[in-house]
Write a protein that holds these residues in place. Structure first.
Motif, PDB file in Angstrom:
ATOM      1  N   VAL A  24       0.862  -1.170   0.000  1.00  0.00           N
ATOM      2  CA  VAL A  24       0.000   0.000   0.000  1.00  0.00           C
ATOM      3  C   VAL A  24       0.899   1.220   0.000  1.00  0.00           C
ATOM      4  O   VAL A  24       1.940   1.237   0.657  1.00  0.00           O
ATOM      5  N   ALA A  25       0.506   2.236  -0.761  1.00  0.00           N
ATOM      6  CA  ALA A  25       1.304   3.451  -0.874  1.00  0.00           C
ATOM      7  C   ALA A  25       0.386   4.662  -0.887  1.00  0.00           C
ATOM      8  O   ALA A  25      -0.705   4.624  -1.470  1.00  0.00           O
ATOM      9  N   ALA A  26       0.827   5.728  -0.253  1.00  0.00           N
ATOM     10  CA  ALA A  26       0.137   7.013  -0.327  1.00  0.00           C
ATOM     11  C   ALA A  26       0.572   7.708  -1.606  1.00  0.00           C
ATOM     12  O   ALA A  26       1.756   7.997  -1.782  1.00  0.00           O
ATOM     13  N   LEU A  27      -0.377   7.980  -2.489  1.00  0.00           N
ATOM     14  CA  LEU A  27      -0.050   8.549  -3.799  1.00  0.00           C
ATOM     15  C   LEU A  27      -0.228  10.066  -3.763  1.00  0.00           C
ATOM     16  O   LEU A  27      -1.074  10.647  -4.449  1.00  0.00           O
ATOM     17  N   ALA A  54      -8.879   7.581   5.437  1.00  0.00           N
ATOM     18  CA  ALA A  54      -7.546   7.048   5.160  1.00  0.00           C
ATOM     19  C   ALA A  54      -6.758   6.828   6.442  1.00  0.00           C
ATOM     20  O   ALA A  54      -6.096   5.794   6.621  1.00  0.00           O
ATOM     21  N   ILE A  55      -6.826   7.789   7.355  1.00  0.00           N
ATOM     22  CA  ILE A  55      -6.110   7.671   8.629  1.00  0.00           C
ATOM     23  C   ILE A  55      -6.658   6.505   9.440  1.00  0.00           C
ATOM     24  O   ILE A  55      -5.901   5.731  10.041  1.00  0.00           O
ATOM     25  N   ALA A  56      -7.985   6.346   9.417  1.00  0.00           N
ATOM     26  CA  ALA A  56      -8.601   5.259  10.182  1.00  0.00           C
ATOM     27  C   ALA A  56      -8.251   3.895   9.594  1.00  0.00           C
ATOM     28  O   ALA A  56      -8.066   2.918  10.331  1.00  0.00           O
ATOM     29  N   ALA A  57      -8.140   3.812   8.270  1.00  0.00           N
ATOM     30  CA  ALA A  57      -7.909   2.520   7.612  1.00  0.00           C
ATOM     31  C   ALA A  57      -6.441   2.121   7.576  1.00  0.00           C
ATOM     32  O   ALA A  57      -6.128   0.929   7.478  1.00  0.00           O
ATOM     33  N   TRP A  58      -5.536   3.082   7.658  1.00  0.00           N
ATOM     34  CA  TRP A  58      -4.112   2.813   7.465  1.00  0.00           C
ATOM     35  C   TRP A  58      -3.568   1.697   8.360  1.00  0.00           C
ATOM     36  O   TRP A  58      -2.872   0.796   7.867  1.00  0.00           O
ATOM     37  N   PRO A  59      -3.852   1.689   9.682  1.00  0.00           N
ATOM     38  CA  PRO A  59      -3.283   0.626  10.522  1.00  0.00           C
ATOM     39  C   PRO A  59      -3.695  -0.777  10.078  1.00  0.00           C
ATOM     40  O   PRO A  59      -2.861  -1.697  10.060  1.00  0.00           O
ATOM     41  N   ALA A  60      -4.964  -0.943   9.709  1.00  0.00           N
ATOM     42  CA  ALA A  60      -5.418  -2.267   9.275  1.00  0.00           C
ATOM     43  C   ALA A  60      -4.791  -2.649   7.942  1.00  0.00           C
ATOM     44  O   ALA A  60      -4.404  -3.808   7.725  1.00  0.00           O
ATOM     45  N   LEU A  61      -4.673  -1.700   7.020  1.00  0.00           N
ATOM     46  CA  LEU A  61      -4.073  -1.988   5.719  1.00  0.00           C
ATOM     47  C   LEU A  61      -2.606  -2.375   5.861  1.00  0.00           C
ATOM     48  O   LEU A  61      -2.128  -3.313   5.209  1.00  0.00           O
ATOM     49  N   THR A  62      -1.897  -1.668   6.716  1.00  0.00           N
ATOM     50  CA  THR A  62      -0.456  -1.915   6.838  1.00  0.00           C
ATOM     51  C   THR A  62      -0.136  -3.153   7.672  1.00  0.00           C
ATOM     52  O   THR A  62       1.017  -3.579   7.726  1.00  0.00           O
ATOM     53  N   GLN A  63      -1.143  -3.736   8.314  1.00  0.00           N
ATOM     54  CA  GLN A  63      -0.940  -5.041   8.948  1.00  0.00           C
ATOM     55  C   GLN A  63      -0.889  -6.159   7.905  1.00  0.00           C
ATOM     56  O   GLN A  63      -0.251  -7.198   8.129  1.00  0.00           O
ATOM     57  N   LYS A  64      -1.560  -5.945   6.785  1.00  0.00           N
ATOM     58  CA  LYS A  64      -1.665  -6.982   5.756  1.00  0.00           C
ATOM     59  C   LYS A  64      -0.792  -6.717   4.528  1.00  0.00           C
ATOM     60  O   LYS A  64      -0.529  -7.632   3.746  1.00  0.00           O
ATOM     61  N   LEU A  65      -0.362  -5.470   4.360  1.00  0.00           N
ATOM     62  CA  LEU A  65       0.374  -5.084   3.164  1.00  0.00           C
ATOM     63  C   LEU A  65       1.646  -4.338   3.553  1.00  0.00           C
ATOM     64  O   LEU A  65       1.664  -3.589   4.531  1.00  0.00           O
ATOM     65  N   ALA A  66       2.696  -4.535   2.773  1.00  0.00           N
ATOM     66  CA  ALA A  66       3.929  -3.780   2.994  1.00  0.00           C
ATOM     67  C   ALA A  66       3.680  -2.304   2.698  1.00  0.00           C
ATOM     68  O   ALA A  66       2.892  -1.958   1.811  1.00  0.00           O
ATOM     69  N   VAL A  67       4.336  -1.437   3.435  1.00  0.00           N
ATOM     70  CA  VAL A  67       4.252  -0.001   3.187  1.00  0.00           C
ATOM     71  C   VAL A  67       5.296   0.373   2.144  1.00  0.00           C
ATOM     72  O   VAL A  67       6.468   0.025   2.262  1.00  0.00           O
ATOM     73  N   ALA A  68       4.859   1.054   1.104  1.00  0.00           N
ATOM     74  CA  ALA A  68       5.769   1.493   0.051  1.00  0.00           C
ATOM     75  C   ALA A  68       5.495   2.962  -0.243  1.00  0.00           C
ATOM     76  O   ALA A  68       4.527   3.549   0.238  1.00  0.00           O
ATOM     77  N   GLY A  69       6.359   3.553  -1.043  1.00  0.00           N
ATOM     78  CA  GLY A  69       6.178   4.933  -1.452  1.00  0.00           C
ATOM     79  C   GLY A  69       5.539   5.037  -2.820  1.00  0.00           C
ATOM     80  O   GLY A  69       5.320   4.029  -3.511  1.00  0.00           O
ATOM     81  N   ALA A  70       5.260   6.273  -3.231  1.00  0.00           N
ATOM     82  CA  ALA A  70       4.657   6.493  -4.545  1.00  0.00           C
ATOM     83  C   ALA A  70       5.557   5.974  -5.659  1.00  0.00           C
ATOM     84  O   ALA A  70       5.072   5.575  -6.728  1.00  0.00           O
ATOM     85  N   GLN A  71       6.866   5.932  -5.417  1.00  0.00           N
ATOM     86  CA  GLN A  71       7.794   5.388  -6.417  1.00  0.00           C
ATOM     87  C   GLN A  71       7.456   3.938  -6.748  1.00  0.00           C
ATOM     88  O   GLN A  71       7.554   3.505  -7.898  1.00  0.00           O
ATOM     89  N   ALA A  72       7.060   3.163  -5.724  1.00  0.00           N
ATOM     90  CA  ALA A  72       6.703   1.762  -5.961  1.00  0.00           C
ATOM     91  C   ALA A  72       5.474   1.665  -6.855  1.00  0.00           C
ATOM     92  O   ALA A  72       5.390   0.789  -7.731  1.00  0.00           O
TER      93      ALA A  72
END
Length: 344
Positions: A35-38, A187-205
């Motif tokens: 998951v990445a913040a675009l 987005a702020i509320a969902a981020w913790p649950a998303l990042t438990q299941k998905l690697a955190v990446a940047g917009a470059q990814a």
């Protein structure tokens, strides 16, 4: 000139606190599921009774028949048929949204505004009113089902609910990808649950996953360099040849129907982690002049870059291709996820 840098907001402050505003490692190998913040993408909203008809007459794809369950690619050309921008486009209740690099957004919005004239259409920058998350990989679908029980079944499908807009875009490396456009609070509320299941990446990814999908993006160094077919844009659904006129339409149509296309874009790896869009490439068969140009490039791990490269097909089929000069690093051509076909 308008500063395209995003203003500090609750979302950006939250990402800073999470340490998620940069990729874990610059140039690291692309995770299978991430998951990445675009935050590098801008959004233009068009509203009004004439919004669809106005935009239909400006861009390469059909707007008037765009439905609420679809998302489309589209291009914006000069009168000479050269691309100024590429968009992801969708319709919500009451508006049409264009997504493009934030660095291009102010100038493109201003140019479109010049042609509104008497049309009942209003353009607005809504980049700061939405957060865009990019989610890639088979695990992304599972991670999203908490908020979107029914996901778009195919690429370029769309669904909306109280949690926001979910776009399915082109698959990359054989796996689905999604963009979730939502509020800062969601987005702020969902981020913790998303990042438990998905690697955190940047917009470059995310941009790298676009390259692997064979989906080009026009950026400042490549504005006015390419007719849509030179970057395979009609092959991935970005051009409708049955719609009415738009700037450059005659040249785009002529490129499609008069003879075999001589230039296309290819996917390549190169042992140079600093490749940039707009860089020229050279063939060993004709070293005195460039045979193409890098459309998009991103670090791909192990000191390599992955690139989409617009090139003379004859050069790609004979001899070796090199970055910067015939003495530069060699491009290793890779298979695209779609076939390079000629117009029928």
């Amino acid at each position: 000139m308008t500063d395209p840098t995003p203003a500090r907001s609750a979302w950006h402050t939250f990402l800073d606190q999470q340490g998620s505003h940069l990729p874990p490692e610059a140039g690291a190998a692309l995770p299978d599921n991430f998951v990445a913040a675009l935050n590098d993408l801008g959004l233009i909203s068009l509203t009004g009774d004439d919004a669809a008809s106005f935009l239909h007459n400006q861009i390469t794809n059909d707007v008037e028949k765009l439905d609420l369950a679809s998302v489309r690619l589209a291009g914006y050309c000069t009168p000479k048929g050269r691309l100024l921008a590429t968009f992801l486009m969708w319709k919500d209740a009451g508006q049409i949204v264009l997504q493009l690099p934030r660095t291009l957004q102010p100038a493109i919005q201003k140019r479109l505004q010049m042609f509104v004239l008497r049309a009942k259409a209003k353009l607005a920058d809504i980049s700061e009113q939405r957060v865009t998350l990019g989610l890639a990989g088979n695990a992304a679908a599972t991670a999203l089902q908490q908020w979107f029980p029914q996901l778009p079944a195919q690429p370029y499908g769309k669904t909306d609910n109280e949690h926001g807009t979910l776009l399915r875009v082109a698959d990359s490396r054989g796996a689905p990808r999604f963009q979730w456009i939502t509020s800062e609070e969601q987005a702020i509320a969902a981020w913790p649950a998303l990042t438990q299941k998905l690697a955190v990446a940047g917009a470059q990814a995310w941009r790298l996953s676009d390259i692997y999908a064979g989906v080009p993006t026009i950026t400042q160094p490549t504005q006015e360099q390419f007719v849509p077919q030179m970057i395979n844009f009609e092959l991935i659904g970005g051009v409708n040849f049955k719609k009415g006129c738009y700037p450059g339409q005659e040249i785009v149509a002529r490129s499609q129907y008069l003879g075999k296309l001589k230039r296309r874009s290819v996917l390549a790896l190169v042992a140079d982690g600093q490749v940039a869009a707009g860089a020229e490439v050279f063939s060993s068969e004709d070293p005195g002049q460039p045979c193409g140009m890098v459309v998009n490039a991103e670090p791909a791990g192990a000191g390599n870059s992955a690139c989409l490269v617009e090139i003379k097909l004859a050069a790609a089929e004979s001899g070796s291709i090199h970055l910067g000069s015939v003495d530069g690093p060699a491009l290793q051509l890779q298979a695209l996820p779609y076939e390079l076909t000629d117009p029928q």
